[in-house]
Design a protein around this motif. Structure first.
Motif, PDB file in Angstrom:
ATOM      1  N   PHE A  53      72.594  -3.580 118.383  1.00  0.00           N
ATOM      2  CA  PHE A  53      71.221  -3.210 118.002  1.00  0.00           C
ATOM      3  C   PHE A  53      70.339  -4.458 117.946  1.00  0.00           C
ATOM      4  N   PHE A  54      70.860  -5.539 117.333  1.00  0.00           N
ATOM      5  CA  PHE A  54      70.066  -6.760 117.202  1.00  0.00           C
ATOM      6  C   PHE A  54      69.803  -7.399 118.568  1.00  0.00           C
ATOM      7  N   GLU A  55      70.788  -7.348 119.431  1.00  0.00           N
ATOM      8  CA  GLU A  55      70.609  -7.929 120.768  1.00  0.00           C
ATOM      9  C   GLU A  55      69.577  -7.143 121.572  1.00  0.00           C
ATOM     10  N   ALA A  56      69.565  -5.823 121.390  1.00  0.00           N
ATOM     11  CA  ALA A  56      68.619  -4.989 122.144  1.00  0.00           C
ATOM     12  C   ALA A  56      67.264  -4.869 121.439  1.00  0.00           C
ATOM     13  N   GLY A  57      67.187  -5.300 120.174  1.00  0.00           N
ATOM     14  CA  GLY A  57      65.918  -5.202 119.440  1.00  0.00           C
ATOM     15  C   GLY A  57      65.551  -3.773 119.089  1.00  0.00           C
ATOM     16  N   ILE A  58      66.547  -2.987 118.636  1.00  0.00           N
ATOM     17  CA  ILE A  58      66.307  -1.587 118.272  1.00  0.00           C
ATOM     18  C   ILE A  58      65.987  -1.521 116.771  1.00  0.00           C
ATOM     19  N   PRO A  59      64.799  -1.047 116.391  1.00  0.00           N
ATOM     20  CA  PRO A  59      64.390  -1.114 114.982  1.00  0.00           C
ATOM     21  C   PRO A  59      64.993  -0.043 114.077  1.00  0.00           C
ATOM     22  N   SER A  60      65.643   0.976 114.634  1.00  0.00           N
ATOM     23  CA  SER A  60      66.086   2.110 113.814  1.00  0.00           C
ATOM     24  C   SER A  60      67.493   1.955 113.261  1.00  0.00           C
ATOM     25  N   LEU A  61      68.035   0.737 113.256  1.00  0.00           N
ATOM     26  CA  LEU A  61      69.424   0.540 112.853  1.00  0.00           C
ATOM     27  C   LEU A  61      69.699   1.040 111.443  1.00  0.00           C
ATOM     28  N   TYR A  62      68.877   0.643 110.484  1.00  0.00           N
ATOM     29  CA  TYR A  62      69.206   0.989 109.090  1.00  0.00           C
ATOM     30  C   TYR A  62      69.109   2.490 108.852  1.00  0.00           C
ATOM     31  N   SER A  63      68.190   3.152 109.522  1.00  0.00           N
ATOM     32  CA  SER A  63      68.120   4.615 109.420  1.00  0.00           C
ATOM     33  C   SER A  63      69.388   5.245 109.977  1.00  0.00           C
ATOM     34  N   ASP A  64      69.939   4.633 111.026  1.00  0.00           N
ATOM     35  CA  ASP A  64      71.166   5.143 111.636  1.00  0.00           C
ATOM     36  C   ASP A  64      72.360   4.999 110.691  1.00  0.00           C
ATOM     37  N   LEU A  65      72.327   3.993 109.813  1.00  0.00           N
ATOM     38  CA  LEU A  65      73.450   3.739 108.907  1.00  0.00           C
ATOM     39  C   LEU A  65      73.345   4.512 107.590  1.00  0.00           C
ATOM     40  N   LYS A  66      72.278   5.264 107.390  1.00  0.00           N
ATOM     41  CA  LYS A  66      72.038   5.892 106.093  1.00  0.00           C
ATOM     42  C   LYS A  66      73.175   6.810 105.645  1.00  0.00           C
ATOM     43  N   SER A  67      73.809   7.499 106.593  1.00  0.00           N
ATOM     44  CA  SER A  67      74.832   8.465 106.206  1.00  0.00           C
ATOM     45  C   SER A  67      76.057   7.813 105.591  1.00  0.00           C
ATOM     46  N   ILE A  68      76.276   6.513 105.799  1.00  0.00           N
ATOM     47  CA  ILE A  68      77.445   5.853 105.201  1.00  0.00           C
ATOM     48  C   ILE A  68      77.079   5.066 103.952  1.00  0.00           C
ATOM     49  N   LEU A  69      75.814   5.094 103.544  1.00  0.00           N
ATOM     50  CA  LEU A  69      75.385   4.326 102.376  1.00  0.00           C
ATOM     51  C   LEU A  69      75.792   4.982 101.060  1.00  0.00           C
ATOM     52  N   SER A  70      76.395   6.164 101.138  1.00  0.00           N
ATOM     53  CA  SER A  70      76.871   6.811  99.911  1.00  0.00           C
ATOM     54  C   SER A  70      78.209   6.235  99.458  1.00  0.00           C
ATOM     55  N   ASN A  71      78.838   5.414 100.300  1.00  0.00           N
ATOM     56  CA  ASN A  71      80.114   4.782  99.965  1.00  0.00           C
ATOM     57  C   ASN A  71      79.850   3.365  99.451  1.00  0.00           C
ATOM     58  N   PRO A  72      80.111   3.082  98.162  1.00  0.00           N
ATOM     59  CA  PRO A  72      79.797   1.749  97.606  1.00  0.00           C
ATOM     60  C   PRO A  72      80.504   0.610  98.336  1.00  0.00           C
ATOM     61  N   GLU A  73      81.750   0.829  98.764  1.00  0.00           N
ATOM     62  CA  GLU A  73      82.484  -0.225  99.470  1.00  0.00           C
ATOM     63  C   GLU A  73      81.808  -0.557 100.800  1.00  0.00           C
ATOM     64  N   LYS A  74      81.342   0.465 101.496  1.00  0.00           N
ATOM     65  CA  LYS A  74      80.684   0.239 102.780  1.00  0.00           C
ATOM     66  C   LYS A  74      79.311  -0.398 102.588  1.00  0.00           C
ATOM     67  N   VAL A  75      78.631  -0.047 101.494  1.00  0.00           N
ATOM     68  CA  VAL A  75      77.340  -0.687 101.194  1.00  0.00           C
ATOM     69  C   VAL A  75      77.536  -2.185 100.992  1.00  0.00           C
ATOM     70  N   SER A  76      78.579  -2.546 100.259  1.00  0.00           N
ATOM     71  CA  SER A  76      78.875  -3.957 100.024  1.00  0.00           C
ATOM     72  C   SER A  76      79.236  -4.664 101.329  1.00  0.00           C
ATOM     73  N   ALA A  77      80.020  -3.977 102.181  1.00  0.00           N
ATOM     74  CA  ALA A  77      80.414  -4.577 103.456  1.00  0.00           C
ATOM     75  C   ALA A  77      79.207  -4.795 104.362  1.00  0.00           C
ATOM     76  N   ILE A  78      78.275  -3.856 104.371  1.00  0.00           N
ATOM     77  CA  ILE A  78      77.064  -4.001 105.186  1.00  0.00           C
ATOM     78  C   ILE A  78      76.276  -5.220 104.725  1.00  0.00           C
ATOM     79  N   GLY A  79      76.148  -5.391 103.419  1.00  0.00           N
ATOM     80  CA  GLY A  79      75.434  -6.551 102.887  1.00  0.00           C
ATOM     81  C   GLY A  79      76.088  -7.861 103.285  1.00  0.00           C
ATOM     82  N   GLU A  80      77.424  -7.925 103.239  1.00  0.00           N
ATOM     83  CA  GLU A  80      78.141  -9.149 103.600  1.00  0.00           C
ATOM     84  C   GLU A  80      77.982  -9.472 105.082  1.00  0.00           C
ATOM     85  N   VAL A  81      78.098  -8.468 105.942  1.00  0.00           N
ATOM     86  CA  VAL A  81      77.975  -8.695 107.381  1.00  0.00           C
ATOM     87  C   VAL A  81      76.564  -9.171 107.726  1.00  0.00           C
TER      88      VAL A  81
END
Length: 878
Positions: free
Chosen positions: A349-377
């Motif tokens: 997404f970053f290489e292609a410059g696609i702005p909708s990345l975070y909206s695409d990830l919304k469905s996994i933000l209900s998992n606290p472990e995955k939220v933490s992993a997204i922040g670290e990455v």
């Protein structure tokens, strides 16, 4: 409006349903009467009126003609409805045994949306002419509209007996059985219908839809055989034109039959036709896991996860361009595997410059472990790009825009986890890197909104809108943020830029049934204490949803005629639950709160313009205030006249449509009702209690409203429902699925207020009411011990919720004001207040201040100062 037996009318001007022809056996004027009916059908109302008057000159005692005259007059303007009803009633008096008169009477009621009375008239007409096809058709339409399914089935059966050669007679009767939960009978009807057909040689869409519908019905039957159902589907495959629906149905049946290999091939075939359908990938993964469990009983969950990930790796090789093949694994993977897949996914997404990345990830933000992993990455990506200009573990240089999009996405994530100051700094840095890209301005507006700076959020969106003024989305979003700042006039000016005619944006939006606009305008007026206008817009939202419900009327005939039966059943299910839509619930809750505020604090509305309460003034002050109001109103009218005179007349070629006049711009008629809370209950609270029961605020508001109206049994029902909902909804759920804190706190206060008020007024209530409440009080859940345990558990589960603490003090004040004030003062001076303010959303803090201002006015300034320190950017606490 014809029911399944007329010509196709969708997309065309629909002919009005004509009344059944009378039996004028001895009348020489029957041809003229038929001409009258034809004129009505073709909407030639003036011609029809002349014909009716001619007939009445020669036959003044003709009840049918009198009734027809009334029906035609009803279409000449709403102001003539009373005259129309009177003429039809006169026609009935002249010929009470005329089925035509009763049919016309029913048509008149139907046009006024009084369906129940229309049904009564149709039934009366059928007693006089039981086999009248036209009346039966109209009756069936109204019965399905009112969901009288049993009556609809009986009427369809009569129609089938009268017209067995019409396809739609059979289909309507089968649908009626299906809606009654009788799939076996529906399948039998369709089987009998197919036997009446000659062998179908060429496939056509309508017949294919009927075959698919029949196949789905077969699965619902009591003694359904999946093998026979699959055999039926494959036997008719050549006659079904909707091939994707056919493939989906076949894959479903093969899976249900545990025919793993064939089902696997079927899903691979579906993915081959649409490799970006997430549902196909998820269903194939479910199939592989089910097969793994079947062949390896008791296998751990981790093994099943590996099965899914192996499948997705295989799909990525087969379909390298599929976005779904790369995205769906993120829903399944955990731990280090998730981090690895996430890094690979978001890098693209970053290489292609696609702005909708975070909206695409919304469905996994209900998992606290995955939220933490997204922040670290995201943090790793930012650090690596700043230091080396490369992504982690990559040799090639990253594109120049990569850091820009990483900063933008990380700011969204930091705001999501409550680190608003860091998020704001990152998004402002991203804006400096490229001021022409609009997406960071949207993120900045959202971050400022979360920080309580609503004016700053609106300004950020205004800047984005100024860059691209032709974009309707930015235009609408900016007007929304203006409304949330209570800047109604500015919002209307922005919206007006896309209106068909200047200064006509409000009418355009209402004509388009723009629900979000009406809701936000209503809430803005409510916050400004402009109660009349708020009521007006809340009722407009209710009207929109009522229109949505009425609009299904034409589809009853159209869908059965066009055989779109599966879609038709989905439509009916949607219409049955339309008042549970979040848009309506939001507006209805806001309306009920505004009505409560209007009833409990009506004097504040008059102070909105700085005039004060007229009733509290002396005679001299009152005359002066009224005179000032009149002068101000006259000044505004004069300015409007000057502006209208200064506007140049439009050219003849571009003739301007006459603007609709608003006869009640200030909503005065809603302020003048005798019992406002009764209106609130009938219009908003009753639909909420029927369809919005999963919203906790429905029950807390119901308690407050019904207690005020002395409806103790209804208040008790709200108490029971609220406690049950809170008990069944764990506090450990992800943030998106939790019950709102302000609603939980409000219900805690409402439950205790109910029992305190009931104890105080028990002796004044009727015996049957106290008997029922006392019986409920004896149950474990509603006993004094049960309620105390419920409240203590709720407060213990939310020690950092400011509103829960305020609710505790509010309830204590009902029995001991001094003790409540003492506890509140101690709380305001403790470090606990700062923790609660940092943890609670800004709007919850504002709601807490509103409650304290009403119950503990002496402490409100101290709470405001603490809130201002916690939310320095917010103007709410100034």
């Amino acid at each position: 409006f014809h029911f399944a037996f007329g010509d196709d009318t969708m997309g065309k001007k629909t002919k009005p349903s004509a009344p059944a022809a009378p039996t004028h056996e001895n009348s020489t004027d029957t041809p003229m009467f038929r001409a009258l009916v034809k004129a009505y059908e073709e909407k030639q109302y003036k011609k029809g009126l002349k014909l009716a008057e001619q007939l009445l000159t020669t036959h003044p005692d003709s009840g049918e003609t009198m009734a027809m005259k009334g029906l035609i007059i009803s279409n000449l303007g709403k102001d003539r409805q009373a005259e129309a009803y009177e003429l039809v009633r006169q026609g009935l008096k002249l010929n009470l045994n005329s089925h035509t008169c009763w049919h016309v009477y029913g048509l008149l009621y139907r046009a006024d949306l009084n369906y129940d009375e229309a049904i009564k008239c149709y039934k009366r007409a059928l007693k006089l002419d039981k086999d009248n096809f036209q009346i039966l058709r109209d009756l069936a339409n109204l019965q399905i509209q009112r969901r009288d399914i049993a009556g609809f089935r009986d009427t369809c059966y009569k129609i089938l007996q009268l017209r067995p050669k019409l396809r739609h007679s059979w289909i309507a009767y089968a649908v009626a059985h299906d809606l009654l939960g009788e799939p076996d009978a529906a399948v039998k009807v369709l089987h009998n219908y197919k036997e009446t057909l000659e062998k179908v040689q060429e496939p056509n869409y309508e017949h294919g839809e009927m075959l698919l519908y029949n196949n789905e019905l077969m699965e619902q039957c009591k003694d359904a055989s999946l093998a026979e159902i699959l055999k039926d589907l494959e036997a008719n495959a050549n006659l079904i034109l909707d091939k994707m629906a056919l493939r989906e149905r076949r894959a479903h049946l093969l899976t249900a039959l545990n025919q793993w290999d064939k089902a696997n091939e079927a899903y691979l075939d579906l993915i081959g036709h649409n490799c970006d359908c997430f549902a196909y990938f998820q269903q194939l993964a479910d199939l592989r896991r089910a097969r793994h469990r079947h062949e390896n009983p008791g296998s751990p969950e981790l093994d099943q996860q590996e099965v899914s990930l192996a499948l997705f790796a295989e799909m990525k090789e087969k379909f390298p361009d599929s976005m779904a093949a790369r995205r769906v694994p993120l829903d399944v993977a955990t731990g280090a595997k998730f981090t690895l897949l996430l890094s690979e996914y978001i890098r693209s997404f970053f290489e292609a410059g696609i702005p909708s990345l975070y909206s695409d990830l919304k469905s996994i933000l209900s998992n606290p472990e995955k939220v933490s992993a997204i922040g670290e990455v995201l943090e790793q990506f930012e650090t690596s790009l700043r230091k080396t200009g490369k992504f982690p573990d990559r040799e090639e240089e990253a594109p120049a825009h990569a850091l820009f999009w990483v900063l933008h996405t990380r700011s969204q994530h930091l705001s999501r986890v409550g680190r608003h100051d860091e998020a704001l700094a990152l998004v402002e840095e991203a804006i400096k890197l490229d001021e022409t890209v609009l997406e960071p301005y949207i993120s900045k507006a959202r971050i400022l909104k979360h920080m309580g700076d609503f004016a700053g959020a609106a300004a950020a969106l205004e800047h984005a809108r100024s860059i691209d003024q032709a974009d309707r989305w930015y235009n609408s979003k900016t007007s929304l943020y203006r409304l949330r700042c209570n800047q109604v006039d500015e919002a209307e000016k922005i919206i007006d830029k896309f209106a068909r005619q200047k200064d006509e944006s409000k009418n355009n939006l209402l004509d388009m049934q723009c629900v979000w606009w009406a809701t936000e305008v209503a809430l803005a007026h409510a916050r400004l204490n402009d109660t009349g206008r708020a009521f007006k817009y809340f009722h407009l939202v209710h009207k929109h949803f009522r229109d949505f419900q009425e609009d299904q009327f034409e589809f009853h005939s159209y869908c059965i005629r066009k055989m779109t039966l599966r879609s038709y059943l989905k439509l009916l299910a949607f219409e049955d639950s339309i008042y549970s839509h979040p848009f309506f619930v939001k507006a209805a809750l806001g309306a009920v709160k505004t009505y409560l505020h209007h009833v409990l604090a009506p004097k504040t509305d008059a102070q909105a313009d700085g005039e004060g309460d007229l009733n509290a003034m002396t005679d001299k002050e009152r005359k002066k205030a009224i005179s000032k109001q009149r002068r101000e109103q006259a000044r505004k009218e004069e300015e409007a006249k000057k502006a209208a005179a200064a506007t140049p007349a439009p050219a003849a070629a571009g003739k301007k449509e006459k603007a609709k006049e608003d006869d009640d711009p200030n909503g005065d008629k809603y302020l003048s009702v005798e019992d406002p809370l009764k209106v609130a209950c009938e219009t908003f609270l009753s639909p909420l209690n029927s369809f919005g029961t999963k919203w906790l605020e429905t029950h807390s508001l119901s308690i407050e409203v019904y207690l005020h109206r002395k409806k103790y049994l209804l208040a008790l029902r709200a108490v029971k429902r609220g406690i049950q909902l809170m008990t069944e909804t764990p506090v450990s759920l992800p943030r998106e699925k939790r019950l709102p804190l302000h609603a939980r706190a409000s219900l805690v206060a409402g439950v205790q207020s109910f029992w305190l008020k009931y104890a105080a007024e028990r002796d004044t209530l009727p015996a049957h009411v106290t008997k029922l409440i006392d019986e409920e009080r004896a149950t474990a859940a509603l006993s004094a011990e049960g309620i105390a345990k419920f409240v203590q558990t709720e407060l213990a589960n939310h020690p950092q919720s400011l509103l829960h603490h305020i609710a505790e003090f509010e309830v204590l004040a009902s029995t001991d004001v001094n003790a409540a004030n003492t506890k509140l003062t101690a709380f305001l001076q403790s470090p606990e207040l700062g923790k609660c303010l940092r943890w609670s959303p800004v709007l919850d803090a504002n709601e807490a201040i509103r409650i304290v201002k009403g119950r503990f006015p002496g402490s409100v300034q101290q709470l405001k100062q603490a809130a201002a320190q916690a939310w320095p950017r917010s103007a709410l606490f100034l």
